[in-house]
Scaffold this motif. Structure first.
Motif, PDB file in Angstrom:
ATOM      1  N   GLN A  20      21.023 -12.734 -29.219  1.00  0.00           N
ATOM      2  CA  GLN A  20      19.546 -12.922 -29.036  1.00  0.00           C
ATOM      3  C   GLN A  20      19.322 -14.104 -28.270  1.00  0.00           C
ATOM      4  OE1 GLN A  20      16.836 -11.127 -30.859  1.00  0.00           O
ATOM      5  NE2 GLN A  20      16.001 -12.178 -29.014  1.00  0.00           N
ATOM      6  N   SER A  21      20.149 -15.243 -28.264  1.00  0.00           N
ATOM      7  CA  SER A  21      19.987 -16.371 -27.539  1.00  0.00           C
ATOM      8  C   SER A  21      20.253 -16.296 -25.773  1.00  0.00           C
ATOM      9  CB  SER A  21      20.983 -17.611 -28.130  1.00  0.00           C
ATOM     10  OG  SER A  21      21.050 -18.297 -27.115  1.00  0.00           O
ATOM     11  N   LEU A  22      21.202 -15.227 -25.697  1.00  0.00           N
ATOM     12  CA  LEU A  22      21.532 -15.039 -24.300  1.00  0.00           C
ATOM     13  C   LEU A  22      20.607 -14.029 -23.847  1.00  0.00           C
ATOM     14  CD1 LEU A  22      23.461 -14.931 -21.939  1.00  0.00           C
ATOM     15  CD2 LEU A  22      24.625 -12.893 -22.884  1.00  0.00           C
ATOM     16  N   PHE A  23      20.104 -13.082 -24.594  1.00  0.00           N
ATOM     17  CA  PHE A  23      19.050 -12.159 -24.142  1.00  0.00           C
ATOM     18  C   PHE A  23      17.849 -12.954 -23.548  1.00  0.00           C
ATOM     19  CE2 PHE A  23      14.788 -10.229 -25.423  1.00  0.00           C
ATOM     20  CZ  PHE A  23      15.126  -9.009 -24.503  1.00  0.00           C
ATOM     21  N   ASN A  24      17.386 -13.941 -24.602  1.00  0.00           N
ATOM     22  CA  ASN A  24      16.057 -14.770 -24.333  1.00  0.00           C
ATOM     23  C   ASN A  24      16.305 -15.442 -23.238  1.00  0.00           C
ATOM     24  OD1 ASN A  24      15.316 -14.083 -27.001  1.00  0.00           O
ATOM     25  ND2 ASN A  24      15.790 -15.908 -27.663  1.00  0.00           N
ATOM     26  N   SER A  25      17.257 -15.992 -22.625  1.00  0.00           N
ATOM     27  CA  SER A  25      17.158 -16.790 -21.335  1.00  0.00           C
ATOM     28  C   SER A  25      17.304 -15.853 -20.354  1.00  0.00           C
ATOM     29  CB  SER A  25      18.846 -17.462 -21.262  1.00  0.00           C
ATOM     30  OG  SER A  25      19.124 -18.122 -22.404  1.00  0.00           O
ATOM     31  N   ILE A  26      18.042 -14.602 -20.379  1.00  0.00           N
ATOM     32  CA  ILE A  26      18.093 -13.450 -19.162  1.00  0.00           C
ATOM     33  C   ILE A  26      16.667 -12.722 -19.169  1.00  0.00           C
ATOM     34  CG2 ILE A  26      18.985 -11.634 -18.270  1.00  0.00           C
ATOM     35  CD1 ILE A  26      21.474 -12.471 -19.782  1.00  0.00           C
ATOM     36  N   ASN A  27      15.834 -12.787 -20.193  1.00  0.00           N
ATOM     37  CA  ASN A  27      14.768 -12.074 -20.221  1.00  0.00           C
ATOM     38  C   ASN A  27      13.529 -12.994 -19.634  1.00  0.00           C
ATOM     39  OD1 ASN A  27      13.120  -9.816 -21.039  1.00  0.00           O
ATOM     40  ND2 ASN A  27      12.294 -11.032 -22.743  1.00  0.00           N
ATOM     41  N   LYS A  28      13.774 -14.215 -19.726  1.00  0.00           N
ATOM     42  CA  LYS A  28      12.878 -15.150 -19.061  1.00  0.00           C
ATOM     43  C   LYS A  28      12.977 -15.284 -17.513  1.00  0.00           C
ATOM     44  CE  LYS A  28      11.368 -20.082 -19.820  1.00  0.00           C
ATOM     45  NZ  LYS A  28      11.471 -20.215 -18.354  1.00  0.00           N
ATOM     46  N   VAL A  29      14.340 -15.234 -17.194  1.00  0.00           N
ATOM     47  CA  VAL A  29      14.774 -15.108 -15.847  1.00  0.00           C
ATOM     48  C   VAL A  29      14.178 -13.838 -15.063  1.00  0.00           C
ATOM     49  CG1 VAL A  29      16.867 -15.051 -14.158  1.00  0.00           C
ATOM     50  CG2 VAL A  29      16.742 -16.659 -15.871  1.00  0.00           C
ATOM     51  N   ALA A  30      14.283 -12.876 -15.803  1.00  0.00           N
ATOM     52  CA  ALA A  30      13.955 -11.483 -15.097  1.00  0.00           C
ATOM     53  C   ALA A  30      12.463 -11.588 -15.036  1.00  0.00           C
ATOM     54  CB  ALA A  30      14.438 -10.527 -16.200  1.00  0.00           C
ATOM     55  N   LEU A  31      11.705 -12.063 -16.271  1.00  0.00           N
ATOM     56  CA  LEU A  31      10.303 -12.222 -16.097  1.00  0.00           C
ATOM     57  C   LEU A  31       9.591 -12.843 -14.662  1.00  0.00           C
ATOM     58  CD1 LEU A  31       8.548 -13.104 -19.216  1.00  0.00           C
ATOM     59  CD2 LEU A  31       7.856 -11.284 -17.734  1.00  0.00           C
ATOM     60  N   ASP A  32      10.492 -13.875 -14.482  1.00  0.00           N
ATOM     61  CA  ASP A  32      10.224 -14.832 -13.346  1.00  0.00           C
ATOM     62  C   ASP A  32      10.543 -14.189 -11.923  1.00  0.00           C
ATOM     63  OD1 ASP A  32       9.043 -16.551 -15.042  1.00  0.00           O
ATOM     64  OD2 ASP A  32      10.725 -17.849 -14.979  1.00  0.00           O
ATOM     65  N   SER A  33      11.301 -12.963 -11.760  1.00  0.00           N
ATOM     66  CA  SER A  33      12.018 -12.682 -10.713  1.00  0.00           C
ATOM     67  C   SER A  33      10.975 -11.497  -9.990  1.00  0.00           C
ATOM     68  CB  SER A  33      13.143 -11.645 -10.899  1.00  0.00           C
ATOM     69  OG  SER A  33      12.828 -10.620 -11.678  1.00  0.00           O
ATOM     70  N   SER A  55      12.382  -6.502 -24.479  1.00  0.00           N
ATOM     71  CA  SER A  55      12.593  -6.705 -23.029  1.00  0.00           C
ATOM     72  C   SER A  55      11.522  -6.568 -22.437  1.00  0.00           C
ATOM     73  CB  SER A  55      13.723  -5.773 -22.563  1.00  0.00           C
ATOM     74  OG  SER A  55      13.508  -4.833 -22.362  1.00  0.00           O
ATOM     75  N   SER A  56      11.186  -7.148 -21.259  1.00  0.00           N
ATOM     76  CA  SER A  56      10.072  -7.179 -20.316  1.00  0.00           C
ATOM     77  C   SER A  56      10.379  -6.053 -19.507  1.00  0.00           C
ATOM     78  CB  SER A  56       9.980  -8.621 -19.455  1.00  0.00           C
ATOM     79  OG  SER A  56      10.978  -8.399 -18.448  1.00  0.00           O
ATOM     80  N   GLY A  60      15.908  -4.242 -17.622  1.00  0.00           N
ATOM     81  CA  GLY A  60      16.319  -3.031 -18.140  1.00  0.00           C
ATOM     82  C   GLY A  60      17.487  -2.936 -19.072  1.00  0.00           C
ATOM     83  N   ILE A  61      17.388  -2.237 -20.197  1.00  0.00           N
ATOM     84  CA  ILE A  61      18.376  -2.138 -21.013  1.00  0.00           C
ATOM     85  C   ILE A  61      19.428  -0.987 -20.936  1.00  0.00           C
ATOM     86  CG2 ILE A  61      18.918  -2.066 -23.634  1.00  0.00           C
ATOM     87  CD1 ILE A  61      17.431  -4.874 -22.573  1.00  0.00           C
ATOM     88  N   SER A  62      20.661  -1.243 -21.066  1.00  0.00           N
ATOM     89  CA  SER A  62      21.627  -0.272 -20.952  1.00  0.00           C
ATOM     90  C   SER A  62      22.269  -0.099 -21.991  1.00  0.00           C
ATOM     91  CB  SER A  62      22.588  -0.659 -19.556  1.00  0.00           C
ATOM     92  OG  SER A  62      23.559   0.540 -19.548  1.00  0.00           O
ATOM     93  N   ALA A  63      22.885   1.397 -22.246  1.00  0.00           N
ATOM     94  CA  ALA A  63      24.058   1.372 -23.217  1.00  0.00           C
ATOM     95  C   ALA A  63      25.333   1.359 -22.568  1.00  0.00           C
ATOM     96  CB  ALA A  63      24.010   2.875 -23.917  1.00  0.00           C
ATOM     97  N   GLN A  64      26.212   0.985 -23.301  1.00  0.00           N
ATOM     98  CA  GLN A  64      27.512   1.092 -22.284  1.00  0.00           C
ATOM     99  C   GLN A  64      28.297   2.272 -22.260  1.00  0.00           C
ATOM    100  OE1 GLN A  64      29.892  -2.170 -24.581  1.00  0.00           O
ATOM    101  NE2 GLN A  64      28.257  -3.723 -24.485  1.00  0.00           N
ATOM    102  N   ASP A  65      27.795   3.252 -23.078  1.00  0.00           N
ATOM    103  CA  ASP A  65      28.287   4.466 -23.296  1.00  0.00           C
ATOM    104  C   ASP A  65      27.305   5.439 -23.891  1.00  0.00           C
ATOM    105  OD1 ASP A  65      30.364   6.504 -23.201  1.00  0.00           O
ATOM    106  OD2 ASP A  65      30.585   6.381 -25.244  1.00  0.00           O
TER     107      ASP A  65
END
Ligand code: PEP
Length: 253
Positions: A20-33, A55-56, A60-65
């Motif tokens: 969750q913590s990693l997701f929050n950081s990346i989601n924020k960066v993505a929002l600003d991109s 997710s914003s 994009g969210i992906s499955a690994q399989d």
């Protein structure tokens, strides 16, 4: 113009609070991109619904399989279909990762079925291919990758493959800290594009995004992403560190 895609594969890592913590950081960066770049993360399957709902639109969210069965529901314990992913807002599925090939015996025939299942459900398949070290040392890497791609894509026409993303991941570079040189990566990406031109049309091949994967890090990302046929990265280890993944996103910009 192909839009670059920066993709993180979290593999079987992170407990929920860490994820969750990693997701929050990346989601924020993505929002600003801005719109010039696509960003995707592939968390472990148990977290897909959670992050797909949070997710914003820029992440994009992906499955690994994904299951390669024709049926989208049925008595297949442990499997999940592309239709289910789509219904939850999961946009991509990685298929044919070398770890799935090694530990689950996946072949390009079975991977082709997963690509078909994704395309039927409107999920973007990120198809992974790449040679092992012995094949490269024997000078067989072009032949190996060509056979993989031809086999996995057999029977599809280019219209059906409009969503396809290819990831070239030399197995000897995955998680090892060894990266293909810029030239080695570029020449394989070009070879894959030429193969697609031969199998389909030039127009189609020009539009397919081909990602590089194998120890991509902030230190080498810019040079790899600068190569004319490298359209993004599939990143394992460095995608688990928010600062590193963000630096790769910056390099892609
Ligand atoms: C991967 O698993 O797809 C990958 C490229 O891993 P890493 O970046 O750790 O080499």
């Amino acid at each position: 113009m192909r839009k670059k895609l920066i993709a993180g594969n979290w593999k079987m890592n992170l407990l929920q609070a860490e994820a969750q913590s990693l997701f929050n950081s990346i989601n924020k960066v993505a929002l600003d991109s801005n719109e010039s770049l696509d960003i995707m993360i592939a968390p472990p399957a148990p977290y897909l619904a959670l992050f797909a709902s949070q997710s914003s639109t820029r992440l994009g969210i992906s499955a690994q399989d994904v299951s390669g069965r024709e049926a989208s529901q049925g008595a297949y314990t442990g499997e999940y279909s592309a239709a289910m992913l789509r219904s939850m807002g999961v946009k991509y599925a990685i298929v044919g990762h070398s770890e799935r090939r090694t530990y689950h015996g996946e072949t390009d025939e079975t991977i082709g079925k997963k690509i078909a299942a994704c395309l039927k459900a409107d999920v973007i398949p990120v198809y992974c291919c790449g040679e092992i070290l012995a094949e490269r040392e024997a000078g067989k890497h072009f032949e190996v990758v060509s056979t993989q791609v031809r086999t996995a894509l057999k029977g599809f026409d280019e219209k059906e493959l409009s969503l396809l993303v290819v990831a070239y991941e030399p197995v000897w570079a995955i998680g090892t800290g060894k990266t293909a040189s810029n030239d080695e990566a570029q020449e394989m990406h070009l070879a894959i594009r030429e193969l697609l031109t031969g199998l389909y049309s030039k127009e189609f091949a020009k539009g397919v995004r081909i990602l590089y994967g194998g120890s991509m890090k902030p230190q080498n990302a810019a040079q790899l992403l600068e190569q004319p046929d490298i359209d993004g990265g599939l990143i394992g280890g460095a995608s688990l560190v928010a600062a590193d993944f963000t630096a790769i996103i910056e390099a892609a910009r």
